[in-house]
Design a protein around this motif. Structure first.
Motif, PDB file in Angstrom:
ATOM      1  N   PRO A 116       3.213 -61.674 -20.326  1.00  0.00           N
ATOM      2  CA  PRO A 116       2.562 -62.914 -20.765  1.00  0.00           C
ATOM      3  C   PRO A 116       2.022 -63.673 -19.549  1.00  0.00           C
ATOM      4  O   PRO A 116       2.645 -63.667 -18.478  1.00  0.00           O
ATOM      5  CB  PRO A 116       3.707 -63.688 -21.441  1.00  0.00           C
ATOM      6  CG  PRO A 116       4.677 -62.637 -21.861  1.00  0.00           C
ATOM      7  CD  PRO A 116       4.599 -61.564 -20.819  1.00  0.00           C
ATOM      8  N   ALA A 117       0.880 -64.308 -19.718  1.00  0.00           N
ATOM      9  CA  ALA A 117       0.189 -64.921 -18.580  1.00  0.00           C
ATOM     10  C   ALA A 117       1.066 -65.920 -17.831  1.00  0.00           C
ATOM     11  O   ALA A 117       1.060 -65.956 -16.586  1.00  0.00           O
ATOM     12  CB  ALA A 117      -1.085 -65.598 -19.067  1.00  0.00           C
ATOM     13  N   LYS A 118       1.820 -66.734 -18.544  1.00  0.00           N
ATOM     14  CA  LYS A 118       2.636 -67.762 -17.887  1.00  0.00           C
ATOM     15  C   LYS A 118       3.685 -67.136 -16.978  1.00  0.00           C
ATOM     16  O   LYS A 118       3.870 -67.567 -15.830  1.00  0.00           O
ATOM     17  CB  LYS A 118       3.303 -68.645 -18.945  1.00  0.00           C
ATOM     18  CG  LYS A 118       4.088 -69.804 -18.350  1.00  0.00           C
ATOM     19  CD  LYS A 118       4.663 -70.683 -19.457  1.00  0.00           C
ATOM     20  CE  LYS A 118       5.474 -71.836 -18.861  1.00  0.00           C
ATOM     21  NZ  LYS A 118       6.043 -72.716 -19.942  1.00  0.00           N
ATOM     22  N   LYS A 119       4.367 -66.112 -17.467  1.00  0.00           N
ATOM     23  CA  LYS A 119       5.397 -65.442 -16.676  1.00  0.00           C
ATOM     24  C   LYS A 119       4.776 -64.730 -15.485  1.00  0.00           C
ATOM     25  O   LYS A 119       5.291 -64.801 -14.359  1.00  0.00           O
ATOM     26  CB  LYS A 119       6.169 -64.454 -17.559  1.00  0.00           C
ATOM     27  CG  LYS A 119       7.283 -63.726 -16.840  1.00  0.00           C
ATOM     28  CD  LYS A 119       8.033 -62.808 -17.802  1.00  0.00           C
ATOM     29  CE  LYS A 119       9.174 -62.086 -17.092  1.00  0.00           C
ATOM     30  NZ  LYS A 119       9.903 -61.186 -18.023  1.00  0.00           N
ATOM     31  N   ARG A 120       3.666 -64.034 -15.731  1.00  0.00           N
ATOM     32  CA  ARG A 120       2.989 -63.313 -14.652  1.00  0.00           C
ATOM     33  C   ARG A 120       2.561 -64.264 -13.543  1.00  0.00           C
ATOM     34  O   ARG A 120       2.755 -63.981 -12.351  1.00  0.00           O
ATOM     35  CB  ARG A 120       1.775 -62.584 -15.220  1.00  0.00           C
ATOM     36  CG  ARG A 120       1.013 -61.749 -14.188  1.00  0.00           C
ATOM     37  CD  ARG A 120      -0.181 -61.057 -14.829  1.00  0.00           C
ATOM     38  NE  ARG A 120      -1.232 -61.990 -15.201  1.00  0.00           N
ATOM     39  CZ  ARG A 120      -1.632 -62.211 -16.446  1.00  0.00           C
ATOM     40  NH1 ARG A 120      -1.069 -61.585 -17.458  1.00  0.00           N
ATOM     41  NH2 ARG A 120      -2.606 -63.072 -16.698  1.00  0.00           N
ATOM     42  N   ARG A 121       1.982 -65.387 -13.894  1.00  0.00           N
ATOM     43  CA  ARG A 121       1.516 -66.337 -12.879  1.00  0.00           C
ATOM     44  C   ARG A 121       2.675 -66.966 -12.119  1.00  0.00           C
ATOM     45  O   ARG A 121       2.542 -67.276 -10.932  1.00  0.00           O
ATOM     46  CB  ARG A 121       0.637 -67.402 -13.542  1.00  0.00           C
ATOM     47  CG  ARG A 121      -0.731 -66.838 -13.942  1.00  0.00           C
ATOM     48  CD  ARG A 121      -1.514 -67.778 -14.821  1.00  0.00           C
ATOM     49  NE  ARG A 121      -2.770 -67.152 -15.249  1.00  0.00           N
ATOM     50  CZ  ARG A 121      -3.465 -67.524 -16.307  1.00  0.00           C
ATOM     51  NH1 ARG A 121      -3.044 -68.548 -17.057  1.00  0.00           N
ATOM     52  NH2 ARG A 121      -4.580 -66.897 -16.625  1.00  0.00           N
ATOM     53  N   ARG A 122       3.797 -67.150 -12.794  1.00  0.00           N
ATOM     54  CA  ARG A 122       4.974 -67.695 -12.114  1.00  0.00           C
ATOM     55  C   ARG A 122       5.476 -66.708 -11.062  1.00  0.00           C
ATOM     56  O   ARG A 122       5.804 -67.092  -9.934  1.00  0.00           O
ATOM     57  CB  ARG A 122       6.072 -68.010 -13.132  1.00  0.00           C
ATOM     58  CG  ARG A 122       7.274 -68.726 -12.508  1.00  0.00           C
ATOM     59  CD  ARG A 122       8.225 -69.244 -13.567  1.00  0.00           C
ATOM     60  NE  ARG A 122       8.904 -68.161 -14.279  1.00  0.00           N
ATOM     61  CZ  ARG A 122       8.714 -67.867 -15.548  1.00  0.00           C
ATOM     62  NH1 ARG A 122       7.836 -68.546 -16.266  1.00  0.00           N
ATOM     63  NH2 ARG A 122       9.390 -66.881 -16.122  1.00  0.00           N
ATOM     64  N   GLU A 156      -4.273 -56.229 -11.431  1.00  0.00           N
ATOM     65  CA  GLU A 156      -5.077 -57.331 -11.947  1.00  0.00           C
ATOM     66  C   GLU A 156      -4.429 -58.687 -11.649  1.00  0.00           C
ATOM     67  O   GLU A 156      -5.129 -59.670 -11.363  1.00  0.00           O
ATOM     68  CB  GLU A 156      -5.310 -57.151 -13.445  1.00  0.00           C
ATOM     69  CG  GLU A 156      -6.124 -55.896 -13.760  1.00  0.00           C
ATOM     70  CD  GLU A 156      -6.775 -55.948 -15.126  1.00  0.00           C
ATOM     71  OE1 GLU A 156      -7.653 -56.813 -15.316  1.00  0.00           O
ATOM     72  OE2 GLU A 156      -6.406 -55.129 -15.968  1.00  0.00           O
ATOM     73  N   ALA A 157      -3.103 -58.733 -11.667  1.00  0.00           N
ATOM     74  CA  ALA A 157      -2.409 -59.969 -11.318  1.00  0.00           C
ATOM     75  C   ALA A 157      -2.644 -60.327  -9.848  1.00  0.00           C
ATOM     76  O   ALA A 157      -2.814 -61.500  -9.496  1.00  0.00           O
ATOM     77  CB  ALA A 157      -0.915 -59.832 -11.593  1.00  0.00           C
ATOM     78  N   LEU A 158      -2.667 -59.334  -8.977  1.00  0.00           N
ATOM     79  CA  LEU A 158      -2.926 -59.574  -7.558  1.00  0.00           C
ATOM     80  C   LEU A 158      -4.342 -60.097  -7.336  1.00  0.00           C
ATOM     81  O   LEU A 158      -4.562 -61.031  -6.556  1.00  0.00           O
ATOM     82  CB  LEU A 158      -2.707 -58.292  -6.758  1.00  0.00           C
ATOM     83  CG  LEU A 158      -1.260 -57.834  -6.592  1.00  0.00           C
ATOM     84  CD1 LEU A 158      -1.212 -56.428  -6.004  1.00  0.00           C
ATOM     85  CD2 LEU A 158      -0.468 -58.795  -5.710  1.00  0.00           C
ATOM     86  N   ILE A 159      -5.298 -59.501  -8.016  1.00  0.00           N
ATOM     87  CA  ILE A 159      -6.689 -59.929  -7.855  1.00  0.00           C
ATOM     88  C   ILE A 159      -6.878 -61.345  -8.399  1.00  0.00           C
ATOM     89  O   ILE A 159      -7.620 -62.157  -7.834  1.00  0.00           O
ATOM     90  CB  ILE A 159      -7.641 -58.932  -8.534  1.00  0.00           C
ATOM     91  CG1 ILE A 159      -7.591 -57.581  -7.811  1.00  0.00           C
ATOM     92  CG2 ILE A 159      -9.069 -59.467  -8.567  1.00  0.00           C
ATOM     93  CD1 ILE A 159      -8.343 -56.464  -8.500  1.00  0.00           C
ATOM     94  N   GLU A 160      -6.162 -61.663  -9.480  1.00  0.00           N
ATOM     95  CA  GLU A 160      -6.218 -63.018 -10.028  1.00  0.00           C
ATOM     96  C   GLU A 160      -5.646 -64.029  -9.034  1.00  0.00           C
ATOM     97  O   GLU A 160      -6.173 -65.133  -8.878  1.00  0.00           O
ATOM     98  CB  GLU A 160      -5.430 -63.072 -11.338  1.00  0.00           C
ATOM     99  CG  GLU A 160      -5.393 -64.441 -11.981  1.00  0.00           C
ATOM    100  CD  GLU A 160      -4.513 -64.483 -13.223  1.00  0.00           C
ATOM    101  OE1 GLU A 160      -4.718 -65.374 -14.058  1.00  0.00           O
ATOM    102  OE2 GLU A 160      -3.614 -63.616 -13.350  1.00  0.00           O
ATOM    103  N   THR A 161      -4.562 -63.652  -8.349  1.00  0.00           N
ATOM    104  CA  THR A 161      -3.883 -64.551  -7.425  1.00  0.00           C
ATOM    105  C   THR A 161      -4.572 -64.609  -6.071  1.00  0.00           C
ATOM    106  O   THR A 161      -4.623 -65.661  -5.428  1.00  0.00           O
ATOM    107  CB  THR A 161      -2.419 -64.101  -7.237  1.00  0.00           C
ATOM    108  OG1 THR A 161      -1.797 -63.963  -8.529  1.00  0.00           O
ATOM    109  CG2 THR A 161      -1.633 -65.097  -6.412  1.00  0.00           C
ATOM    110  N   PHE A 162      -5.097 -63.460  -5.626  1.00  0.00           N
ATOM    111  CA  PHE A 162      -5.784 -63.360  -4.333  1.00  0.00           C
ATOM    112  C   PHE A 162      -7.200 -62.833  -4.591  1.00  0.00           C
ATOM    113  O   PHE A 162      -7.448 -61.622  -4.478  1.00  0.00           O
ATOM    114  CB  PHE A 162      -5.042 -62.409  -3.395  1.00  0.00           C
ATOM    115  CG  PHE A 162      -3.598 -62.768  -3.150  1.00  0.00           C
ATOM    116  CD1 PHE A 162      -3.251 -63.700  -2.191  1.00  0.00           C
ATOM    117  CD2 PHE A 162      -2.583 -62.168  -3.897  1.00  0.00           C
ATOM    118  CE1 PHE A 162      -1.915 -64.033  -1.961  1.00  0.00           C
ATOM    119  CE2 PHE A 162      -1.251 -62.493  -3.678  1.00  0.00           C
ATOM    120  CZ  PHE A 162      -0.916 -63.429  -2.715  1.00  0.00           C
ATOM    121  N   PRO A 163      -8.142 -63.688  -4.962  1.00  0.00           N
ATOM    122  CA  PRO A 163      -9.485 -63.219  -5.330  1.00  0.00           C
ATOM    123  C   PRO A 163     -10.200 -62.450  -4.215  1.00  0.00           C
ATOM    124  O   PRO A 163     -11.107 -61.664  -4.496  1.00  0.00           O
ATOM    125  CB  PRO A 163     -10.225 -64.522  -5.667  1.00  0.00           C
ATOM    126  CG  PRO A 163      -9.147 -65.493  -6.023  1.00  0.00           C
ATOM    127  CD  PRO A 163      -7.997 -65.136  -5.141  1.00  0.00           C
TER     128      PRO A 163
END
Length: 318
Positions: A116-122, A156-163
């Motif tokens: 889930p997006a919230k957990k992933r971003r945390r 994809e989570a890494l690219i979202e966090t580190f564009p």
């Protein structure tokens, strides 16, 4: 990133030698995520050197006793560049817990892109803060160099966090890297007193993660064409390490400095033919070569890996 035992450590340490460009975690630093902690320890190190180094001598002796017998499998030391995902251990977000307790079948640290997006971003916020502190410790003017096989499921989570991330994926024949990884995990769990009945489900979970490790980075990066990326054949970096590093730099939009080029020239003969003296067999596990070759057929075709099943069939016919 890439499947474990696919040359990620070799690539990481070759690039880590470029100190003008890169910042990274040493193994000992992973136990101290706080910037203040690391600065205090570095200050104590300077004090120890001024006193003739009694503490560092004891630490090096402990390091050799603790890690020396395993260096034919994985070259580990307190002062080596290491997987930075271990820095999240205090938050229980590190694969180190899975190495201590066989629970990979119950706790999924791999499929972060599916969270889930919230957990992933945390999770990724915590990782980003750890990386930021390490960059500040090393001067704040370099690129963070990360090596994490586990993060093959975090693309994809890494690219979202580190564009502005740049990603190199190591690729190796799965009939070699999958059983090597399973054997390493099994030895680790056995060494901690766990029985085959206790760690068997985790070995099965790791087998499935192995297939995802080889497929998911390719699928995720195909959606992010603007992200600088390269897939690196294990055979290339072991046979032609200098030329392969040049290809990595070119793909990631970086240049090789004269001093780093000289280091690569001096290091090439040592790294060429890189190998670990670690014995393993796919026959030790509930995994058929035919299954690997079938599920990963496009990769076998692309990289022209020898098909063990075909060689066996030809031998039987002969």
């Amino acid at each position: 990133m890439g499947h474990a035992r696919s040359g990620t450590t070799l690539a990481h340490r070759l690039l880590a030698a470029d100190g003008d460009n890169f910042s990274y975690f040493l193994y000992w630093e992973l136990f101290f995520p706080s910037l203040l902690q690391k600065r205090v320890i570095r200050w104590l190190g300077k004090l120890d050197r001024a006193m003739g180094g009694p503490c560092i001598r004891r630490l090096r002796a402990w390091d050799d006793r603790t890690f020396g017998r395993f260096r034919h499998i994985h070259d580990m030391s307190l002062w080596n560049a290491e997987e930075d995902q271990f820095v999240m251990q205090a938050a229980f977000l590190s694969q180190q817990w899975a190495l201590d307790v066989p629970m990979m079948d119950q706790v999924d640290l791999f499929h972060v892109d599916q969270m889930p997006a919230k957990k992933r971003r945390r999770w990724l916020h915590h990782y980003r803060e750890c990386v930021k502190r390490q960059l500040l410790l090393n001067g704040g003017d370099r690129i963070h160099l990360s090596k994490n096989p586990l993060m093959s499921g975090w693309v994809e989570a890494l690219i979202e966090t580190f564009p502005d991330a740049r990603i190199a994926v190591m690729v190796r024949n799965p009939t070699q890297c999958i059983p090597s990884t399973l054997k390493l995990l099994e030895l680790t769990w056995k060494g901690k007193g766990w029985t085959p009945e206790q760690y068997g489900p985790s070995l099965q979970a790791m087998t499935e993660i192995s297939f995802d490790s080889l497929l998911w980075p390719r699928q995720a990066l195909a959606k992010h064409k603007a992200t600088p990326q390269i897939f690196v054949d294990y055979r290339d970096i072991t046979r032609q390490p200098r030329e392969t590093v040049h290809r990595i730099y070119a793909a990631l939009g970086m240049s090789v400095s004269p001093s780093y080029e000289q280091w690569l020239v001096d290091q090439e003969d040592r790294e060429r033919g890189h190998a670990t003296h670690f014995e393993y067999s796919i026959d030790d596990y509930d995994l058929a070569v035919e299954d690997i070759e079938s599920r990963l057929a496009p990769l076998f075709e692309q990289y022209q890996w020898p098909r063990v099943s075909e060689a066996t069939l030809e031998g039987q016919q002969a």
